[in-house]
Design an enzyme around this catalytic site. Structure first.
Site, PDB file in Angstrom:
ATOM      1  N   TYR A   1     -20.843 -10.908 -47.594  1.00 32.84           N
ATOM      2  CA  TYR A   1     -22.204 -10.197 -47.518  1.00 32.84           C
ATOM      3  C   TYR A   1     -22.653 -10.663 -46.145  1.00 32.84           C
ATOM      4  O   TYR A   1     -23.827 -10.171 -46.178  1.00 32.84           O
ATOM      5  CB  TYR A   1     -23.022 -11.464 -48.649  1.00 32.84           C
ATOM      6  CG  TYR A   1     -22.890 -11.637 -49.967  1.00 32.84           C
ATOM      7  CD1 TYR A   1     -21.839 -11.721 -50.554  1.00 32.84           C
ATOM      8  CD2 TYR A   1     -23.807 -11.136 -51.108  1.00 32.84           C
ATOM      9  CE1 TYR A   1     -22.038 -10.985 -52.194  1.00 32.84           C
ATOM     10  CE2 TYR A   1     -24.173 -10.796 -52.198  1.00 32.84           C
ATOM     11  CZ  TYR A   1     -22.562 -11.080 -53.432  1.00 32.84           C
ATOM     12  OH  TYR A   1     -22.948 -10.477 -54.811  1.00 32.84           O
TER      13      TYR A   1
ATOM     14  N   LYS B   1      -8.902 -17.177 -53.371  1.00 33.50           N
ATOM     15  CA  LYS B   1      -7.766 -16.808 -53.643  1.00 33.50           C
ATOM     16  C   LYS B   1      -7.006 -16.468 -51.928  1.00 33.50           C
ATOM     17  O   LYS B   1      -6.362 -15.653 -51.789  1.00 33.50           O
ATOM     18  CB  LYS B   1      -8.108 -15.238 -53.371  1.00 33.50           C
ATOM     19  CG  LYS B   1      -7.457 -14.353 -54.084  1.00 33.50           C
ATOM     20  CD  LYS B   1      -6.898 -14.849 -55.535  1.00 33.50           C
ATOM     21  CE  LYS B   1      -5.405 -13.010 -55.952  1.00 33.50           C
ATOM     22  NZ  LYS B   1      -5.190 -13.871 -57.078  1.00 33.50           N
TER      23      LYS B   1
ATOM     24  N   ASP C   1      -8.747 -16.216 -60.222  1.00 32.00           N
ATOM     25  CA  ASP C   1      -8.747 -15.179 -61.411  1.00 32.00           C
ATOM     26  C   ASP C   1      -8.021 -15.785 -62.721  1.00 32.00           C
ATOM     27  O   ASP C   1      -9.094 -16.129 -63.645  1.00 32.00           O
ATOM     28  CB  ASP C   1      -7.407 -14.022 -60.803  1.00 32.00           C
ATOM     29  CG  ASP C   1      -6.588 -14.408 -59.975  1.00 32.00           C
ATOM     30  OD1 ASP C   1      -6.543 -15.282 -59.833  1.00 32.00           O
ATOM     31  OD2 ASP C   1      -5.134 -14.211 -60.315  1.00 32.00           O
TER      32      ASP C   1
ATOM     33  N   ASP D   1     -20.789 -15.276 -56.031  1.00 27.34           N
ATOM     34  CA  ASP D   1     -21.635 -14.498 -56.982  1.00 27.34           C
ATOM     35  C   ASP D   1     -20.878 -14.110 -58.421  1.00 27.34           C
ATOM     36  O   ASP D   1     -22.045 -13.863 -59.786  1.00 27.34           O
ATOM     37  CB  ASP D   1     -21.886 -13.589 -56.517  1.00 27.34           C
ATOM     38  CG  ASP D   1     -22.258 -11.929 -56.950  1.00 27.34           C
ATOM     39  OD1 ASP D   1     -23.688 -12.136 -57.712  1.00 27.34           O
ATOM     40  OD2 ASP D   1     -22.174 -10.833 -57.082  1.00 27.34           O
TER      41      ASP D   1
ATOM     42  N   ASP E   1     -21.482 -15.440 -63.064  1.00 29.08           N
ATOM     43  CA  ASP E   1     -22.489 -14.436 -63.475  1.00 29.08           C
ATOM     44  C   ASP E   1     -21.352 -14.717 -64.725  1.00 29.08           C
ATOM     45  O   ASP E   1     -22.514 -14.946 -66.307  1.00 29.08           O
ATOM     46  CB  ASP E   1     -22.267 -12.676 -63.664  1.00 29.08           C
ATOM     47  CG  ASP E   1     -23.898 -11.794 -63.116  1.00 29.08           C
ATOM     48  OD1 ASP E   1     -24.273 -12.956 -62.718  1.00 29.08           O
ATOM     49  OD2 ASP E   1     -23.917 -10.763 -63.523  1.00 29.08           O
TER      50      ASP E   1
END
Ligand code: IPM
Ligand code: MN
Length: 340
Positions: A130, A181, A214, A238, A242
């Site tokens: 970001y 990750k 993941d 982010d 969700d």
């Protein structure tokens, strides 16, 4: 307590409807609020071109906190170039006010995949993908190159990780999961992992786990009960929030706090959901996420008792009406009626 000076940015779509509902509930809980409405967002931009001027930003700095509804043009509205409001308003507030923690709690609603679960995602809020690092060369040609980097500083990662450890320490389970990750993003992943490894020495009572992002997506759906506090970078945070909202009963319930824990500037409280232009003005937006975000605001401002009363009323309301579509005013009234 003196009146709280709250800057209210209703924003776009259903934003103004849900912030109005939250203010009503706060007042009903006996907290005196002195709200100042700021007209910012897509409509304002289309009217006079202001996204967020330096003088508006300076004015916002004088408030105790900011309550925000939602920012963003309707999908397919081509009058506003992508990112204008997101980068120029929402992210500018997060960055310029140094709101470096995005604290997003989840309470699995009755009937949801995560029913009964209670966990918090601590999302780093000022760095990562970001940060706006990158650029374009040879724009619009066959040889165009676009780079978009991820900025991770030891300072930025450490203050976020420390916040997450403090939070985990204060909770019953005292469990922290780093999500990243590290097997592919070896530079930034290593910085995050080494920072967690160093900071955990100060928190021997907190148990620590690591999940690749993941795998965390699978666990959130299949075993959400494994999480207590999750700490992660801006972009993973982010996306994960969700998903966490969806498995916890829908983003209509997901609240968030953009915090400056050092209190050098006002913190900002907003629902995780967006502007939902498709239901704007229909009076059917679920205000629960914004009312819940307002309780995060009250807690941060020292109004613990009122926050607890509102949270209890929200829980009573949502367990009685799980899954039933209602009008914004019905939900608001029901929560106010359940205040004890
Ligand atoms: C959120 C939103 C924002 C983000 C958008 C609107 C810029 O999705 O708060 O999660 O990506 O952070
Ligand atoms: Mn998001």
């Amino acid at each position: 307590m003196p009146a709280l000076n709250i800057a209210v940015i209703g924003g776009d779509g259903i934003g103004p409807e849900v912030t109005a509902a939250a203010l009503e509930v706060i007042e009903a809980a006996g907290v005196t609020v002195n709200p100042t409405i700021f007209d910012l967002g897509a409509a304002r931009y289309l009217r006079d071109g202001e996204v967020l001027s330096e003088s508006t930003l300076a004015e916002l700095r004088t408030f105790d906190a900011i309550l925000l509804g939602a920012i963003g043009p309707a999908i397919g509205d081509t009058r506003i170039p992508g990112g204008t409001l997101e980068r120029g308003l929402l992210l500018k507030l997060r960055f310029d006010l140094d709101l470096y923690i995005n604290h997003r709690p989840f309470h699995g609603q009755p009937g949801s995949i995560a029913e009964g679960c209670d966990f918090v995602v601590v999302r780093e809020n000022t760095e990562g993908s970001y940060a706006g690092e990158g650029g374009v060369l040879r724009f619009g040609t066959e040889h165009e190159i676009a780079t978009q980097g991820s900025v991770n500083t030891r300072f930025g990662v450490e203050r976020c990780v420390r916040y997450a450890f403090e939070l985990a320490k204060s909770r019953t389970r005292k469990h922290l999961t780093l999500v990243h990750k590290t097997n592919v993003l070896t530079y930034s992943g290593s910085l995050w992992q080494r920072t967690v490894d160093a900071v955990r020495l100060d928190y021997p009572e907190v148990s620590v786990d690591y999940n690749h992002v993941d795998a965390a997506c699978i666990y959130l759906v299949e075993q959400p009960q494994r999480y207590d506090v999750v700490v992660t970078d801006n972009l993973f945070g982010d996306i994960l929030t969700d998903l966490a909202g969806a498995v916890s009963g829908g983003v209509g319930f997901a609240s968030s706090a953009n915090l400056n824990p050092d209190r050098t500037s006002p913190s900002m409280f907003e629902p995780v959901h967006g502007a939902a232009h498709d239901i704007e003005g229909k009076g059917i937006a679920n205000p629960t996420a914004t009312i819940s975000s307002a309780t995060l605001m009250l807690r941060f401002l020292g109004e613990e008792t009122a926050a607890e009363r509102i949270d209890a009323a929200i829980a009573a309301d949502s367990s009685e009406h799980a899954g039933v579509p209602r009008k914004t005013t019905e939900v608001t009234r029901s929560i106010i009626e359940r205040l004890v």
